[in-house]
Write a protein that holds these residues in place. Structure first.
Motif, short mmCIF file in Angstrom:
data_model
loop_
_atom_site.label_atom_id
_atom_site.label_comp_id
_atom_site.label_asym_id
_atom_site.label_seq_id
_atom_site.Cartn_x
_atom_site.Cartn_y
_atom_site.Cartn_z
N GLN A 19 10.14 -1.32 -1.33
CA GLN A 19 9.52 -1.17 -0.02
C GLN A 19 9.14 -2.56 0.50
O GLN A 19 8.28 -3.23 -0.07
CB GLN A 19 8.29 -0.28 -0.10
CG GLN A 19 7.72 0.04 1.26
CD GLN A 19 6.61 1.05 1.17
OE1 GLN A 19 6.03 1.27 0.13
NE2 GLN A 19 6.33 1.69 2.29
N GLY A 25 9.50 2.45 5.26
CA GLY A 25 10.73 2.94 4.65
C GLY A 25 11.13 2.10 3.44
O GLY A 25 10.46 1.13 3.09
N SER A 76 14.74 4.12 6.21
CA SER A 76 15.29 3.36 5.11
C SER A 76 16.58 2.67 5.55
O SER A 76 17.23 3.09 6.51
CB SER A 76 15.56 4.28 3.92
OG SER A 76 14.34 4.80 3.42
#
Length: 90
Positions: A19, A25, A76
């Motif tokens: 992270q 994300g 992400s």
């Protein structure tokens, strides 16, 4: 999402995930991208060790990708060996 301090290995996508600071994300890098940097197909543990040694380069690459790709909060994304190499050369 709580901040992920240590990287984790994602078996389902054969990638290391971490992270980035200031982002909710995850940033991921596939084992094949580590292969380019390490010049052999590394184990998940070798990928994690490389990440820990070069954590600042991974953070800088993630920051650059977040800006360049306009990744939304909580989304992400992946970085490549090229993203990491660029930071290692700086």
């Amino acid at each position: 999402m709580s901040h992920l301090v240590s990287p984790i290995w994602r078996e389902d996508i054969d990638s290391l995930a971490f992270q980035p600071d200031g982002h909710d994300g995850l940033c991921m890098m596939h084992r094949r991208a580590f292969r380019v940097l390490l010049r052999s197909l590394p184990t998940p543990r070798q990928c994690e060790e490389f990440f820990l040694i070069h954590r600042d380069a991974f953070q800088a690459a993630a920051d650059a990708k977040l800006r360049r790709a306009a990744v939304g909060p909580g989304n992400s994304f992946h970085v490549t060996s090229r993203d990491i190499r660029r930071q290692l050369e700086n």
